[in-house]
Design an enzyme around this catalytic site. Structure first.
Site, PDB file in Angstrom:
ATOM      1  N   GLY A 119       0.823  -1.202   0.000  1.00 14.03           N
ATOM      2  CA  GLY A 119       0.000   0.000   0.000  1.00 14.03           C
ATOM      3  C   GLY A 119       0.856   1.250   0.000  1.00 14.03           C
ATOM      4  O   GLY A 119       0.610   2.191  -0.740  1.00 14.03           O
ATOM      5  N   ALA A 120       1.897   1.242   0.835  1.00  7.96           N
ATOM      6  CA  ALA A 120       2.793   2.393   0.935  1.00  7.96           C
ATOM      7  C   ALA A 120       3.991   1.975   1.773  1.00  7.96           C
ATOM      8  O   ALA A 120       3.999   0.920   2.400  1.00  7.96           O
ATOM      9  CB  ALA A 120       2.087   3.591   1.562  1.00  7.96           C
ATOM     10  N   MET A 121       5.019   2.845   1.781  1.00 10.02           N
ATOM     11  CA  MET A 121       6.245   2.546   2.515  1.00 10.02           C
ATOM     12  C   MET A 121       6.718   3.784   3.244  1.00 10.02           C
ATOM     13  O   MET A 121       6.818   4.863   2.667  1.00 10.02           O
ATOM     14  CB  MET A 121       7.317   2.038   1.544  1.00 10.02           C
ATOM     15  CG  MET A 121       8.640   1.707   2.199  1.00 10.02           C
ATOM     16  SD  MET A 121       8.445   0.384   3.428  1.00 10.02           S
ATOM     17  CE  MET A 121       9.721   0.863   4.583  1.00 10.02           C
ATOM     18  N   GLU A 122       7.062   3.597   4.543  1.00 12.97           N
ATOM     19  CA  GLU A 122       7.310   4.704   5.455  1.00 12.97           C
ATOM     20  C   GLU A 122       8.733   5.235   5.437  1.00 12.97           C
ATOM     21  O   GLU A 122       9.204   5.802   6.427  1.00 12.97           O
ATOM     22  CB  GLU A 122       6.971   4.263   6.882  1.00 12.97           C
ATOM     23  CG  GLU A 122       7.929   3.232   7.490  1.00 12.97           C
ATOM     24  CD  GLU A 122       7.496   1.798   7.307  1.00 12.97           C
ATOM     25  OE1 GLU A 122       7.972   0.931   8.047  1.00 12.97           O
ATOM     26  OE2 GLU A 122       6.664   1.535   6.412  1.00 12.97           O
ATOM     27  N   HIS A 125      -1.027   6.062   8.723  1.00 16.39           N
ATOM     28  CA  HIS A 125      -0.204   4.914   9.103  1.00 16.39           C
ATOM     29  C   HIS A 125       1.265   5.170   8.795  1.00 16.39           C
ATOM     30  O   HIS A 125       2.137   4.970   9.655  1.00 16.39           O
ATOM     31  CB  HIS A 125      -0.691   3.673   8.354  1.00 16.39           C
ATOM     32  CG  HIS A 125       0.054   2.419   8.688  1.00 16.39           C
ATOM     33  ND1 HIS A 125      -0.352   1.539   9.655  1.00 16.39           N
ATOM     34  CD2 HIS A 125       1.204   1.901   8.177  1.00 16.39           C
ATOM     35  CE1 HIS A 125       0.495   0.537   9.736  1.00 16.39           C
ATOM     36  NE2 HIS A 125       1.451   0.727   8.834  1.00 16.39           N
ATOM     37  N   GLU A 126       1.547   5.604   7.565  1.00 18.85           N
ATOM     38  CA  GLU A 126       2.951   5.805   7.182  1.00 18.85           C
ATOM     39  C   GLU A 126       3.569   6.970   7.958  1.00 18.85           C
ATOM     40  O   GLU A 126       4.749   6.915   8.322  1.00 18.85           O
ATOM     41  CB  GLU A 126       3.066   6.030   5.678  1.00 18.85           C
ATOM     42  CG  GLU A 126       2.451   4.926   4.821  1.00 18.85           C
ATOM     43  CD  GLU A 126       2.907   3.523   5.196  1.00 18.85           C
ATOM     44  OE1 GLU A 126       4.066   3.355   5.628  1.00 18.85           O
ATOM     45  OE2 GLU A 126       2.098   2.583   5.076  1.00 18.85           O
ATOM     46  N   HIS A 166       4.554   5.878  11.445  1.00 17.35           N
ATOM     47  CA  HIS A 166       5.771   5.069  11.443  1.00 17.35           C
ATOM     48  C   HIS A 166       7.028   5.915  11.688  1.00 17.35           C
ATOM     49  O   HIS A 166       8.067   5.360  12.060  1.00 17.35           O
ATOM     50  CB  HIS A 166       5.933   4.364  10.095  1.00 17.35           C
ATOM     51  CG  HIS A 166       5.404   2.966  10.069  1.00 17.35           C
ATOM     52  ND1 HIS A 166       5.649   2.040  11.065  1.00 17.35           N
ATOM     53  CD2 HIS A 166       4.659   2.305   9.130  1.00 17.35           C
ATOM     54  CE1 HIS A 166       5.077   0.886  10.752  1.00 17.35           C
ATOM     55  NE2 HIS A 166       4.465   1.022   9.595  1.00 17.35           N
ATOM     56  N   GLU A 201       4.494  -2.787  13.095  1.00 20.36           N
ATOM     57  CA  GLU A 201       3.262  -2.801  12.301  1.00 20.36           C
ATOM     58  C   GLU A 201       2.007  -2.913  13.152  1.00 20.36           C
ATOM     59  O   GLU A 201       1.024  -2.215  12.929  1.00 20.36           O
ATOM     60  CB  GLU A 201       3.314  -3.922  11.258  1.00 20.36           C
ATOM     61  CG  GLU A 201       4.396  -3.728  10.204  1.00 20.36           C
ATOM     62  CD  GLU A 201       4.260  -2.439   9.408  1.00 20.36           C
ATOM     63  OE1 GLU A 201       3.202  -1.780   9.474  1.00 20.36           O
ATOM     64  OE2 GLU A 201       5.236  -2.074   8.712  1.00 20.36           O
TER      65      GLU A 201
END
Length: 873
Positions: free
Chosen positions: A266-269, A302-303, A306, A325
Site C-alpha cells: 500500500g505504501a512505505m514509510e 499509518h505511514e 511510522h 506494524e
C-alpha cells in the site's frame, strides 16, 4: 525442487559489524544505474576478537570494483557469490569499504530495490530490497547515517529525491544535474528511498507545536495534482493528532510523498520520503469512493505514524515485525476513529479481522504475531502481524488504561530512541510505567491460532446471582511450537434486563486460567449477557444464544460493536439453517422468520440511528465467513442462501428502503465528513436491497443512480449491482463505464473487479478476454490483484467450480506472475485458504493444481505458501 532454507528466531545473532556511515551515489544512465557506495564500518562491541569475515549482502547486480581503506581488492582478497560479497580477515575495529556496482532498474519487474514504475525510477527496500541496490549489511538491526546523491539527465529526471533534508544541488555537466540529501537520523537500510522523475508537485506546510514550519510535498504523475488535496489534509491531520495524542512531533524540515502506479504494497514509510501506491494518494469525488477516501486517510496516517513507531525505533529482526506494524495499525485505527465515527470504524476493523485474519489463523499459514520461523519474510506481512498485532496492542491499552498507555509510549521512546528492539522491550516499557505484570500476557506474541472462549451462564433467582463459567480453548496449529502457558484475556461483559437496561454496568475481568468462574451479585432478573464487548479480545465466543436473546441485544445493547456482532450471529444462524436445508433437498423459505423480521423492522425504521451504522447492520456475513462456519464448506448452497436472505430483506422492507433512498438522495458531492459518507452508504445499501428484492421500480432507480452519478461512491455501486444482475443492461453499463474511464487506471480497477467477482456464466472466458484488454496492465500489481484476487476471493462459486477449472486457471496465472513478481504471486496463492474446508472432490482438485505449482520450480515465496497448504491437505 530443493527446499529453501528455513530461518529461525532462535538462531538470531547480533551482527559482527555495523555501518556507521554510508555515502551513496546513484548515477542514473540510459539502461542502467551505476552505484558508488562508501561505507564506514565498525566492529560491534559484542563481536569476538581476532580476524573476522565481513559479509555484505547483495543480489542481481554487477560488481565493478571493491576497495578497502583505499586499497583496491583483487579477486583473491574477497569472495563473491549470488547473494553476498565477503571480505576476508578483518582485524581492525574500523574500516572504509568502497564498492562500485551496476544495476538495471528498467529490467527490475519484481519491484524490489531500485525499479521503474511508468516513467519514474523509485525504490522499495522493505524488507530486503536494499541488497538489490548495493552490497550492504542489509538487516534491520544495522542502523547507519545516510548521505545520498542522485545524478541524472535534467530534462528526463528533473526531480531527484531521497531521505532526509536536501543539502546540495547543481549542474553535473552534459545536461545532467545532481541533488544530495542527508538524513541526520540513523536508520536501517530497509528505510532507504530514492526517486527520479518528472512529476507534478503539490505543496503545503505544517507548523509543529514547537513552532517549526515543515514543508509538505506530494509528487504525482502530471495531470493528477488536483487529486492530492485529501492526502495533504490527511497528513496535516495526522501530524496534529500525533502531537495532541502522544506528544510526538515531526523531526525533519520536509515530508514528501511520491505516488507510483507499480507498487507491491500500500505504501512505505521511508524516513522523510514515503513512496505510495497511487491508489492511496489520489482521490476526488468523481474518481474515488468513500472507502477510497477513508483508505487514503488511514494509509497516509499509518505511514506518518511510522516516523516514530518504526523509524525512530525499529525492529531488531524481522520476527519482530509486529513491533512496528501492530503498534502503528493500532495508532492509525485510533486516528481514523477520531476523524470519523469511532463506532463505525471499530465495526469495520473487527469485520476486517474476522474476514482476513481469522481464516489465516485457521489455515496452514497460521502463525503467531511474532513468528518463530519463516522461509520468505515477505510472506509474513500478514493480517496476523498487522491486524491481530493491533488487537494485542489494544488489549494492553485495555489492561493498563489510557493514561498509563500514553506514558508507556513516552517511556518506550525515552529508552529506545534510535535503537532496533524487540516486542519484549515494548511490553517492558508498559510494565514500567503502569506497575502491571504483563508476563503472562506476552504469551499472545508466541501463540498462533484464534482462541475460543467457551462461556456458560447460570442465573440463581433465589440468591440473585449470575454465575459465569469461562473455558479457554486453543486451536492445534501446524508449523509452530505452541507455548504451554495460558493466555491473559481481557474479558468485557455486561448483563441486560428484560427492560433493556444494563444491570450494574460493564465489567472487565482478566482471564488467567484455562477455566474460571465469575459470580455476579445483585442480579434481580434473568439477564441477557453481552460477551467480549467492543471486541476487547481477538477471540471467538462459544455461547448458546437463542435468537430471542440476540435480538434483545440488537435492540438494547449500548455497545455498537456488540449490537453489530449480535445481528451477525442471527444472520449466521439463519444462513447455516438454510444451507443445511438445501443440502437435505429442502427448498428455501419465501419469507423471513417472524421474530427476525420484527427485529429488523425496528432497525430499518429507527430514524435516530447513525446512517453508516444502519448500513453496516444490514451487511450479512460474507460467503467465505459462512463456509468457515461449516464443518464442510458448501460453496453453492451458501451462495444461494446468502442471495435469498438479501432478497427477502429487500422485499420485506421495500417501502422503508424507498424512503431511505429518497431521504439520502443528495450525494453531498465533495463532502468527506462522517455524516455525508454515512448518508451515501445508507443510500447505496437501500438501492442494493431494492435491486436484490426484485422490485421492478428499482431498475429505474438503478439506471438513474448509475448514469447520473455525481460521485464514484454512487457510480461504483451501480456498476456492481448491474454486474450482479447480468444481462444486456449489465453489458451496456460496462460499455458506458469503459468509455468514460478507460484512461483512468485506478478507476478501471473497478471495471475489471466487478466482472471478475460477479460473472458466473462463462467467467473464465471473460477473464481471458479481460486479460487482453488494452486497459489491463499485466505487470502492475494493482491490476493483477484487481482481476485475479476479485475472482478467487469474491467469486467463490466460480473459483471453486467442482471441475477444478477455477483452480487450474489461477495456478497458471500464479506461475506466470511468479517469474517476475514473487510477492504478488505468493499473495494470490493465499486464495486456496479453504482447502481444509472444501469437500473431498474439490480438495483433490486443489491438491493437483498446487502440486503442479510446487513442481514447477517456484520462488521461495510461492513455495512456502503452496507447500504449507499441501502439507495440511
Amino acid at each position: 525442487m530443493k527446499q529453501p532454507q528455513t530461518i529461525y528466531l532462535r538462531d538470531y545473532k547480533a551482527p559482527h559489524f555495523t555501518v556507521d556511515q554510508i555515502d551513496l551515489t546513484l548515477d542514473i544512465k540510459s539502461g542502467h544505474t551505476d552505484v558508488l557506495s562508501k561505507l564506514t564500518i565498525v566492529r560491534s562491541s559484542t563481536a569476538p576478537k581476532g580476524a573476522l569475515e565481513l559479509e555484505l549482502l547483495g543480489e542481481g547486480m554487477e560488481l565493478l570494483g571493491v576497495s578497502r581503506d583505499g586499497h583496491e581488492l583483487k579477486s583473491g582478497e574477497y569472495a563473491l557469490s549470488t547473494d553476498r560479497l565477503t571480505l576476508h580477515a578483518i582485524t581492525t575495529d574500523k574500516l572504509t569499504v568502497e564498492i562500485k556496482n551496476r544495476i538495471k532498474p528498467e529490467e527490475n519487474a519484481a519491484l524490489e530495490g531500485f525499479y521503474k514504475s511508468g516513467d519514474i525510477l523509485c525504490t522499495q527496500c522493505e524488507p530486503e530490497g536494499f541488497r538489490k541496490i548495493t552490497y550492504f549489511i542489509d538487516r534491520p538491526d544495522a542502523m547507519a547515517k545516510f548521505k545520498t546523491t542522485l545524478i541524472a539527465d535534467k530534462k528526463r529526471y528533473p526531480m531527484l529525491l531521497s531521505n532526509g533534508n536536501r543539502v546540495a544541488q547543481g549542474d553535473a555537466g552534459g545536461g545532467r544535474h545532481f541533488v544530495s540529501w542527508v538524513d541526520p537520523f540513523r536508520k536501517p537500510s530497509y528505510l532507504f528511498a530514492a526517486v527520479a522523475g518528472d512529476l507534478e508537485m503539490k505543496a503545503d506546510t505544517f507548523t509543529t507545536k514547537s513552532g517549526r514550519k515543515v514543508a509538505l510535498e506530494v509528487y504525482v504523475d502530471k495531470g493528477q495534482g488536483s487529486k492530492t488535496g485529501h492526502a495533504l489534509l490527511s497528513l496535516q491531520n495526522a501530524m496534529k493528532w500525533d502531537e495532541d495524542t502522544f506528544g510526538l512531533e515531526y523531526d525533519l524540515d520536509i515530508y514528501m510523498i511520491v505516488a507510483v502506479e507499480s507498487f507491491n504494497f500500500g505504501a512505505m514509510e521511508n524516513k522523510g520520503l514515503n513512496i505510495f501506491n497511487s491508489a492511496y494518494v489520489l482521490a476526488d469525488p468523481a474518481t474515488a469512493t468513500d472507502s477510497d477516501f477513508q483508505n487514503v486517510e488511514a494509509v497516509v496516517g499509518h505511514e506518518y505514524f511510522h516516523n516514530w513507531t518504526g523509524n525512530r525505533v525499529t525492529c531488531r529482526d524481522w520476527f519482530q515485525l509486529t513491533l512496528k506494524e501492530g503498534l502503528t495499525v493500532y495508532r492509525d485505527q485510533e486516528f481514523s476513529s477520531d476523524m470519523l465515527s469511532r463506532a463505525v470504524k471499530r465495526i469495520e476493523d473487527v469485520k476486517r479481522l474476522k474476514e482476513a485474519q481469522f481464516p489465516e489463523d485457521a489455515g496452514p499459514m497460521s502463525h503467531p504475531i511474532r513468528p518463530s520461523s519463516y522461509i520468505e519474510i515477505n510472506n509474513f506481512y500478514t493480517a496476523t502481524v498487522y491486524e491481530k498485532g493491533a488487537e494485542v496492542i489494544r488489549m494492553i491499552h485495555t489492561l493498563i488504561g489510557d493514561s498509563y498507555f500514553k506514558k508507556g509510549i513516552t517511556e518506550y521512546f525515552r529508552r529506545h530512541d534510535g535503537q532496533a528492539v524487540t516486542t519484549e522491550d515494548f511490553v517492558s516499557s508498559m510494565e514500567a510505567v503502569s506497575g502491571k505484570d504483563l508476563t503472562q500476557f506476552k504469551n499472545w506474541y508466541a501463540r498462533p491460532g484464534t482462541p475460543t472462549l467457551i462461556v456458560r451462564g447460570d442465573y440463581d433467582a433465589a440468591a440473585k446471582t449470575y454465575t459465569v463459567n469461562v473455558k479457554q480453548k486453543y486451536a492445534s496449529v501446524m508449523n509452530e511450537r505452541l507455548e504451554n502457558n495460558v493466555l491473559l484475556v481481557p474479558f468485557k461483559m455486561a448483563l441486560f434486563g428484560v427492560d433493556g437496561q444494563m444491570m450494574g454496568g460493564e465489567r472487565l475481568h482478566e482471564l488467567t486460567k484455562l477455566e474460571e468462574t465469575i459470580v455476579i451479585q445483585g442480579v434481580t432478573s434473568q439477564p441477557t449477557p453481552s460477551w467480549n464487548r467492543s471486541f476487547a479480545a481477538p477471540v471467538m465466543i462459544d455461547y448458546p444464544y437463542t435468537e430471542t436473546e440476540l435480538l434483545h441485544l440488537v435492540a438494547f445493547d449500548t455497545d455498537p460493536v456488540s449490537r453489530y456482532e449480535a445481528l451477525q450471529r442471527v444472520y449466521t444462524q439463519v444462513l447455516k439453517a438454510w444451507t443445511q436445508d438445501l443440502l437435505k433437498g429442502v427448498t428455501l423459505p419465501t419469507e423471513l422468520p417472524g421474530a427476525f423480521a420484527a427485529g429488523l423492522q425496528k432497525i430499518v425504521s429507527d430514524d435516530k440511528m447513525d446512517p453508516a451504522f444502519k448500513a453496516h447492520l444490514f451487511e450479512i456475513p460474507s460467503e467465505s465467513q459462512m463456509n468457515l462456519e461449516l464443518d464442510v464448506a458448501a460453496i453453492d448452497e451458501v451462495h444461494l442462501s446468502c442471495m435469498r436472505l438479501q432478497s427477502l430483506i429487500g422485499k420485506t422492507f421495500q417501502a422503508e428502503w424507498h424512503k431511505l433512498y429518497k431521504r439520502h438522495i443528495d450525494p453531498r458531492k465533495g463532502d468527506a465528513t462522517a455524516a455525508a459518507m454515512g448518508g451515501r452508504a445508507l443510500k447505496n445499501r437501500a438501492l442494493a436491497m431494492l435491486v436484490k428484492s426484485g422490485d421492478l421500480s428499482a431498475n429505474d432507480l438503478l439506471k438513474k443512480h448509475f448514469y447520473d452519478a455525481a460521485t464514484m461512491a454512487e457510480e461504483a455501486t451501480g456498476l456492481g449491482l448491474y454486474c450482479q444482475k447480468g444481462g444486456a443492461a449489465a453489458e451496456e453499463a460496462l460499455a458506458h463505464f469503459y468509455k468514460k474511464w478507460k484512461h483512468e487506471p485506478l478507476v478501471m480497477l473497478r471495471w475489471f473487479g466487478a466482472q471478475a467477482a460477479h460473472t458466473h456464466e462463462g467467467v473464465l472466458s471473460r477473464l481471458i478476454m479481460l486479460e487482453q484488454d488494452p486497459a489491463f496492465r499485466p505487470n502492475v500489481p494493482n491490476d493483477l490483484r484487481g482481476l485475479y484476487q476479485n475472482f478467487a476471493k469474491g467469486n467463490l462459486v466460480s473459483f471453486h467450480a467442482a471441475d477444478g477449472s477455477g483452480y487450474d486457471f489461477l495456478v497458471e496465472r500464479i506461475a506466470r506472475i511468479d517469474k517476475f513478481n514473487p510477492q504478488v504471486a505468493s499473495r494470490l496463492t493465499g486464495a486456496f485458504a479453504l482447502m481444509q474446508k472444501v469437500d473431498e472432490g474439490r480438495k483433490q482438485k486443489m491438491k493437483g493444481a498446487l502440486k503442479k505449482l510446487v513442481e514447477g520450480q517456484p520462488s521461495k515465496d510461492v513455495f512456502e505458501v503452496a507447500s504449507r497448504y499441501l502439507g495440511q491437505a
